[in-house]
Design a protein around this motif. Structure first.
Motif, PDB file in Angstrom:
ATOM      1  N   SER A   1     -26.281 -11.394 -60.314  1.00 30.06           N
ATOM      2  CA  SER A   1     -26.048 -10.357 -61.321  1.00 30.06           C
ATOM      3  C   SER A   1     -27.331  -9.589 -61.586  1.00 30.06           C
ATOM      4  CB  SER A   1     -25.560 -10.980 -62.638  1.00 30.06           C
ATOM      5  OG  SER A   1     -24.384 -11.726 -62.459  1.00 30.06           O
TER       6      SER A   1
ATOM      7  N   HIS B   1     -30.311  -3.182 -55.779  1.00 33.21           N
ATOM      8  CA  HIS B   1     -29.220  -2.225 -55.997  1.00 33.21           C
ATOM      9  C   HIS B   1     -29.743  -0.796 -56.134  1.00 33.21           C
ATOM     10  CE1 HIS B   1     -26.021  -5.290 -57.596  1.00 33.21           C
ATOM     11  NE2 HIS B   1     -26.213  -5.360 -56.295  1.00 33.21           N
TER      12      HIS B   1
ATOM     13  N   VAL C   1     -20.187   0.000 -57.131  1.00 28.93           N
ATOM     14  CA  VAL C   1     -19.723  -1.375 -57.328  1.00 28.93           C
ATOM     15  C   VAL C   1     -19.204  -1.502 -58.756  1.00 28.93           C
ATOM     16  CG1 VAL C   1     -20.402  -3.799 -57.449  1.00 28.93           C
ATOM     17  CG2 VAL C   1     -21.363  -2.334 -55.669  1.00 28.93           C
TER      18      VAL C   1
ATOM     19  N   VAL D   1     -18.609  -3.398 -62.119  1.00 29.04           N
ATOM     20  CA  VAL D   1     -19.290  -4.526 -62.752  1.00 29.04           C
ATOM     21  C   VAL D   1     -18.730  -4.769 -64.151  1.00 29.04           C
ATOM     22  CG1 VAL D   1     -21.454  -4.177 -61.493  1.00 29.04           C
ATOM     23  CG2 VAL D   1     -21.129  -3.076 -63.726  1.00 29.04           C
TER      24      VAL D   1
ATOM     25  N   ASP E   1     -21.039  -8.267 -60.531  1.00 24.90           N
ATOM     26  CA  ASP E   1     -20.114  -7.637 -59.591  1.00 24.90           C
ATOM     27  C   ASP E   1     -18.680  -8.074 -59.899  1.00 24.90           C
ATOM     28  OD1 ASP E   1     -18.582  -6.830 -57.385  1.00 24.90           O
ATOM     29  OD2 ASP E   1     -20.244  -7.069 -56.002  1.00 24.90           O
TER      30      ASP E   1
ATOM     31  N   SER F   1     -15.945  -6.830 -58.145  1.00 19.44           N
ATOM     32  CA  SER F   1     -15.127  -6.321 -57.044  1.00 19.44           C
ATOM     33  C   SER F   1     -13.907  -7.187 -56.787  1.00 19.44           C
ATOM     34  CB  SER F   1     -15.968  -6.221 -55.761  1.00 19.44           C
ATOM     35  OG  SER F   1     -17.039  -5.337 -55.935  1.00 19.44           O
TER      36      SER F   1
END
Length: 245
Positions: free
Chosen positions: A34, A55, A108, A110, A133, A135
């Protein structure tokens, strides 16, 4: 010449333990999947972990001292700043969902949590953020919605505290109601139920709250054009540790 020798072995051992603890904590933060950040009350980053740096495609040196306005659009940064203000004023944790844009312009989904950070004397010194995340959860949700659409099964969720009601797309199809025109409340939901069956639905719902048990009933819906549909409804309520729905 007078000399005083003081045994500082325990002090040195304590310092060593503190350094090891700090190193272990930093390792945990940096190896977390994270994003973990800490910003001061002016919004400046004072701590960012390796996931955040990866990221965003930046280094520790270029991230520290920057603000969200250096990494996202002004509109998004304004939203972040407003949430921060609410956390600072209330002293409460705030959670939500959003999409973050990575350095390669991919995105992404989150789930984020923001929380106030205090120093030992109780003074608030910053805001911590953890963004995880989402996803897999988003994918599962979309698959569930598609399965509902194909099988003509809809789902709804009522927040008992706020009265907010959310429907899946299939529920709107089933009730033949335009989402744009629907006033999403429990009372509006009752209006769509056949008048003869409303008492049955309300009784089942209220009894389930008292008994802390799910219910399953069959009742009629009345369409805007007067047509009648029969539906099977199953409901389960979540309760907190104090037994409140």
């Amino acid at each position: 010449i007078g000399m005083v020798n003081t045994d500082v072995t325990e002090l040195k051992e304590a310092e060593s333990r503190i350094r090891r603890s700090e190193d272990q904590l930093r390792s945990i933060i940096d190896n977390s999947p994270s994003e973990i950040t800490l910003r001061d009350l002016k919004g400046r980053f004072v701590l960012v972990n390796e996931t955040f740096l990866r990221h965003r495609g930046v280094t520790q040196a270029t991230a520290i001292g920057k603000t969200p306005y250096d990494f996202v659009s002004k509109d998004r940064a304004d939203t972040v700043t407003e949430i921060d203000r609410q956390v600072i004023e209330s002293g409460q944790i705030s959670t939500g969902e959003t999409d973050i844009t990575l350095f390669d312009n991919s995105s992404v989904p989150v789930m984020w949590t923001k929380f106030p950070v205090y120093q030992q004397d109780g003074e608030m010194v910053g805001i911590g953020t953890i963004a995880t995340d989402n996803s897999d959860v988003r994918k599962a949700f979309n698959e569930a919605r598609e399965a509902q659409r194909m099988s003509k099964i809809g789902s709804w969720e009522l927040d008992v505290v706020t009265g907010d009601l959310s429907w899946s797309a299939e529920i709107f199809n089933m009730f033949e109601i335009d989402p744009v025109k629907f006033d999403a409340t429990y009372e509006a939901f009752l209006e769509a139920i056949h008048p003869v069956d409303r008492e049955l639905v309300e009784y089942a719902y209220e009894k389930s709250l008292l008994d802390k048990s799910p219910y399953q009933i069959i009742h009629r819906l009345r369409m805007p054009n007067g047509q009648i549909k029969w539906v099977e409804e199953k409901c389960e309520t979540n309760f907190d540790a104090a037994g409140n729905p």
